[in-house]
Design an enzyme around this catalytic site. Structure first.
Site, PDB file in Angstrom:
ATOM      1  N   SER A  62       0.818  -1.213   0.000  1.00 47.15           N
ATOM      2  CA  SER A  62       0.000   0.000   0.000  1.00 47.15           C
ATOM      3  C   SER A  62       0.853   1.265   0.000  1.00 47.15           C
ATOM      4  CB  SER A  62      -0.908   0.021   1.232  1.00 47.15           C
ATOM      5  OG  SER A  62      -1.687  -1.149   1.285  1.00 47.15           O
TER       6      SER A  62
HETATM    7  N1  SAH Z   1      -0.593  -4.283   4.102  1.00 46.38           N
HETATM    8  C1  SAH Z   1       0.035  -4.845   2.962  1.00 46.38           C
HETATM    9  C2  SAH Z   1      -0.817  -4.659   1.741  1.00 46.38           C
HETATM   10  C3  SAH Z   1      -1.128  -5.980   1.139  1.00 46.38           C
HETATM   11  S1  SAH Z   1      -2.244  -6.012  -0.193  1.00 46.38           S
HETATM   12  C4  SAH Z   1       1.420  -4.290   2.794  1.00 46.38           C
HETATM   13  O1  SAH Z   1       1.793  -3.432   3.596  1.00 46.38           O
HETATM   14  O2  SAH Z   1       2.157  -4.762   1.918  1.00 46.38           O
HETATM   15  C5  SAH Z   1      -3.501  -7.071   0.449  1.00 46.38           C
HETATM   16  C6  SAH Z   1      -3.143  -8.492   0.703  1.00 46.38           C
HETATM   17  O3  SAH Z   1      -4.326  -9.140   1.146  1.00 46.38           O
HETATM   18  C7  SAH Z   1      -2.673  -9.300  -0.501  1.00 46.38           C
HETATM   19  O4  SAH Z   1      -1.383  -9.777  -0.257  1.00 46.38           O
HETATM   20  C8  SAH Z   1      -3.686 -10.458  -0.604  1.00 46.38           C
HETATM   21  O5  SAH Z   1      -3.097 -11.692  -0.961  1.00 46.38           O
HETATM   22  C9  SAH Z   1      -4.223 -10.508   0.813  1.00 46.38           C
HETATM   23  N2  SAH Z   1      -5.523 -11.149   1.008  1.00 46.38           N
HETATM   24  C10 SAH Z   1      -6.637 -11.074   0.245  1.00 46.38           C
HETATM   25  N3  SAH Z   1      -7.636 -11.791   0.795  1.00 46.38           N
HETATM   26  C11 SAH Z   1      -7.141 -12.329   1.946  1.00 46.38           C
HETATM   27  C12 SAH Z   1      -7.694 -13.182   2.968  1.00 46.38           C
HETATM   28  N4  SAH Z   1      -8.958 -13.615   2.939  1.00 46.38           N
HETATM   29  N5  SAH Z   1      -6.895 -13.534   4.006  1.00 46.38           N
HETATM   30  C13 SAH Z   1      -5.598 -13.118   4.079  1.00 46.38           C
HETATM   31  N6  SAH Z   1      -5.034 -12.323   3.132  1.00 46.38           N
HETATM   32  C14 SAH Z   1      -5.799 -11.930   2.093  1.00 46.38           C
END
Ligand code: SAH
Length: 216
Positions: A62
């Site tokens: 993000s």
């Molecule tokens: N906070 C993160 C942003 C990650 S983007 C950072 O700082 O890098 C969102 C993430 O959510 C992705 O990696 C995706 O694989 C994950 N995601 C989506 N659905 C999910 C679920 N049900 N449980 C766990 N992770 C999930």
């Protein structure tokens, strides 16, 4: 050589504090965590850009401002316990770990969960646990949480997540379908059965895929 430390200072001043997020514990955490350690090496030059970046498994890290906005809005605090759904690179969880006592971060992609856990170990952030799996129904084992962040956009706020909030705790989560503008929603648990909801504005996140989210 890229001067990451100087870029990190400038990021906190220009992207976070100048935009009105005045939270000393959060600023200190953002000054501490090396964002370049959470992205592919080929993107190191962009580590402190004011934007999301692509990471492994087709996901994104993000934008720093959004990470800060979510952590600030959820009220992540010293001696508190925080849960993140969608650990991705692990960056937001790492920032929270510099503020809170304990952080659980769940990630559905095994590759991302493994990389994030390795980063925490390398940086010595021992109060973060990365869990591999579907986090859409939270992680009851260590509930209640003072703060819950979902970094992926759901169809609704799952009741299971609300049930894992401490009274007085807050949850921040984007709601809306993939590839459209979503709403960043904040839910505060004001009593055993009482919740207050507020809209923090428009955002764009990858979809929350799982039992309490969208179908994969
Ligand atoms: N906070 C993160 C942003 C990650 S983007 C950072 O700082 O890098 C969102 C993430 O959510 C992705 O990696 C995706 O694989 C994950 N995601 C989506 N659905 C999910 C679920 N049900 N449980 C766990 N992770 C999930």
């Amino acid at each position: 050589m890229i001067d990451h430390a100087a870029a990190r200072e400038a990021m906190v001043a220009r992207q976070i504090e100048a935009r009105g997020i005045i939270n000393p514990a959060l600023s200190a955490a953002l000054r501490e965590v090396p964002r370049e350690a959470f992205i592919p090496d080929s993107l190191a030059a962009f580590a402190y850009d004011d934007s999301p970046l692509p990471i492994e498994a087709g996901q994104t890290i993000s934008q720093p401002y959004i990470v800060a906005l979510m952590i600030d809005s959820a009220g992540v605090m010293a001696s508190g316990r925080a849960l993140e759904i969608g650990a991705g690179s692990g960056y937001a969880a790492a920032v929270m770990s510099r503020i809170a006592d304990r952080v659980i971060a769940i990630e559905r992609h095994a590759e991302l969960a493994r990389l994030a856990a390795a980063r925490m170990a390398r940086l010595g952030y021992h109060n973060v646990r990365i869990v591999h799996g579907d986090g859409s129904a939270g992680w009851p084992d260590e509930a209640p949480y003072d703060a819950i962040l979902a970094a992926a956009s759901g169809s609704h706020v799952p009741d299971a997540l609300k049930a894992q909030l401490a009274i007085g705790g807050a949850l921040v989560m984007p709601i809306g379908a993939a590839h459209v503008v979503q709403s960043l929603v904040k839910v505060v648990r004001v009593g055993e059965e009482a919740f207050e909801q507020e809209d923090l504005g428009a955002v764009r996140f990858v979809p929350l895929i799982g039992a309490e989210g969208w179908k994969g």
